[in-house]
Structures are given as C-alpha cells and as structure tokens.
Design an enzyme around this catalytic site. Structure first.
Site, PDB file in Angstrom:
ATOM      1  N   HIS A 111       3.991   0.807 -13.824  1.00  0.00           N
ATOM      2  CA  HIS A 111       3.612   1.363 -12.695  1.00  0.00           C
ATOM      3  C   HIS A 111       2.713   2.314 -12.871  1.00  0.00           C
ATOM      4  CE1 HIS A 111       7.235  -0.526 -10.536  1.00  0.00           C
ATOM      5  NE2 HIS A 111       7.968  -0.164 -11.465  1.00  0.00           N
ATOM      6  N   LYS A 161      -3.151  -0.474 -28.019  1.00  0.00           N
ATOM      7  CA  LYS A 161      -4.431  -0.738 -27.879  1.00  0.00           C
ATOM      8  C   LYS A 161      -4.944  -2.028 -28.764  1.00  0.00           C
ATOM      9  CE  LYS A 161      -5.759   2.356 -31.683  1.00  0.00           C
ATOM     10  NZ  LYS A 161      -6.605   3.538 -32.105  1.00  0.00           N
TER      11      LYS A 161
END
Length: 181
Positions: A111, A161
C-alpha cells in the site's frame, strides 16, 4: 529496483484481480489439504493455480500460498520449500535451478506510504530471482527487488534492495527512509 505501479481499489483492474485472488485462495486451500504422497493431484492443482504445468524438475512443497498464482513464473528444477508465501500480484519470476527454502515470503504488493492513500490504492512491483540462487529459510524479499544469478540470501534476511549476481546477503536491518507528517 523495479518501479512500482498503483492500482486504485475502485478500478475495474482491481475488481479483476480481486476475483482472481478468490480463485487462488480456493486453489491453495485445496492444495494444502492434499495428502503429501498424492503428487499427481498436487501438481494438477499447482498447474491450475499457476496457469500452466510445473516446468521440468520443478517442485513446490505444501503448504504453499499465492495471492494470484498466474503472476508466478518458475524455471526448470526450481525447488520451493514448505510454508512459502508468494504475494504475486506484481509478478514473481524465479530462474532455473533456484532453491527457495521453507517459510520464504516473496512480496510484490503493498500500500502507499501516505496514510491518506493507503486504503484507496495498492502498489505492485515484481520480484525477479535469477538462476542458481539459494534463498535461505524464512527470508523475505520485498517488492521491486531483483536478485542476481548465483546469489545466496541468508536465512531470515529481509531483502529490500537489489542483490548483484554472485553475492551473499545476510542479516536484518532497518533504514529510516523518511518521516511521515
């Protein structure tokens, strides 16, 4: 890192995704009650969930959960251990000969960070895992991450990442990105 896309909860696109999620939940519910030795039924349910038969030598051990199913692409000889969850609305690609250990979570959906947008929109970004990768038990890979060929993700690691090829990543960390007002 892949760029995230936003999908409005009120959109026709979300409605179609929501309908498919209901199908995927039913299929995974059935998959996770099949006796372990009934490989034929297990593979048939996985084929229905993923939209195609498992590639040669690939195996997915139950229990297994997928949000969408059709968003997951497995390479040949991929092994997915017990208790894995693929939140795959944004797409999950796993290269050949990759080992996904038990209790791994691959997350492609979320979200928006801003509180005013959280309940009206979902975000999606793909997870791409290269060939010959080993993802250790209970690791979590977050939306938009690419893991390069030959890498190792240590048990319990949260991968936020991209991981270059042939890299070992371990540990957990917290990075403050920004403050919300």
């Amino acid at each position: 890192m892949a760029v995230e896309q936003r999908i409005a909860i009120s959109s026709p696109q979300w409605r179609a995704l929501h309908d498919r999620i209901q199908v995927a939940m039913e299929l995974t519910s059935r998959l996770n009650t099949v006796p372990f030795g009934d490989v034929e039924t297990r593979n048939a349910l996985l084929a229905e969930l993923l939209g195609k038969p498992l590639p040669a030598g690939a195996v997915v051990f139950p229990p297994f959960h997928a949000t969408h199913g059709l968003g997951t692409q497995l390479g040949e000889q991929v092994s997915v251990g017990q208790g894995c969850s693929f939140l795959d609305l944004g797409g999950v690609t796993i290269g050949a000969r990759t080992m996904i250990s038990p209790r791994v979570t691959l997350v492609t959906e979320g979200h928006p960070v801003e509180p005013s947008e959280r309940y009206d929109t979902i975000t999606v970004a793909p997870v791409v895992i290269g060939e010959n990768v080993w993802v250790g038990a209970a690791a979590t890979v977050l939306p938009g991450v690419t893991i390069g060929d030959g890498s190792v993700i240590g048990a319990g690691t949260v991968v936020a990442k991209d991981v270059p090829p042939r890299t070992v990543v371990t540990g957990q960390g917290q990075v403050e990105r920004r403050r919300l007002d």
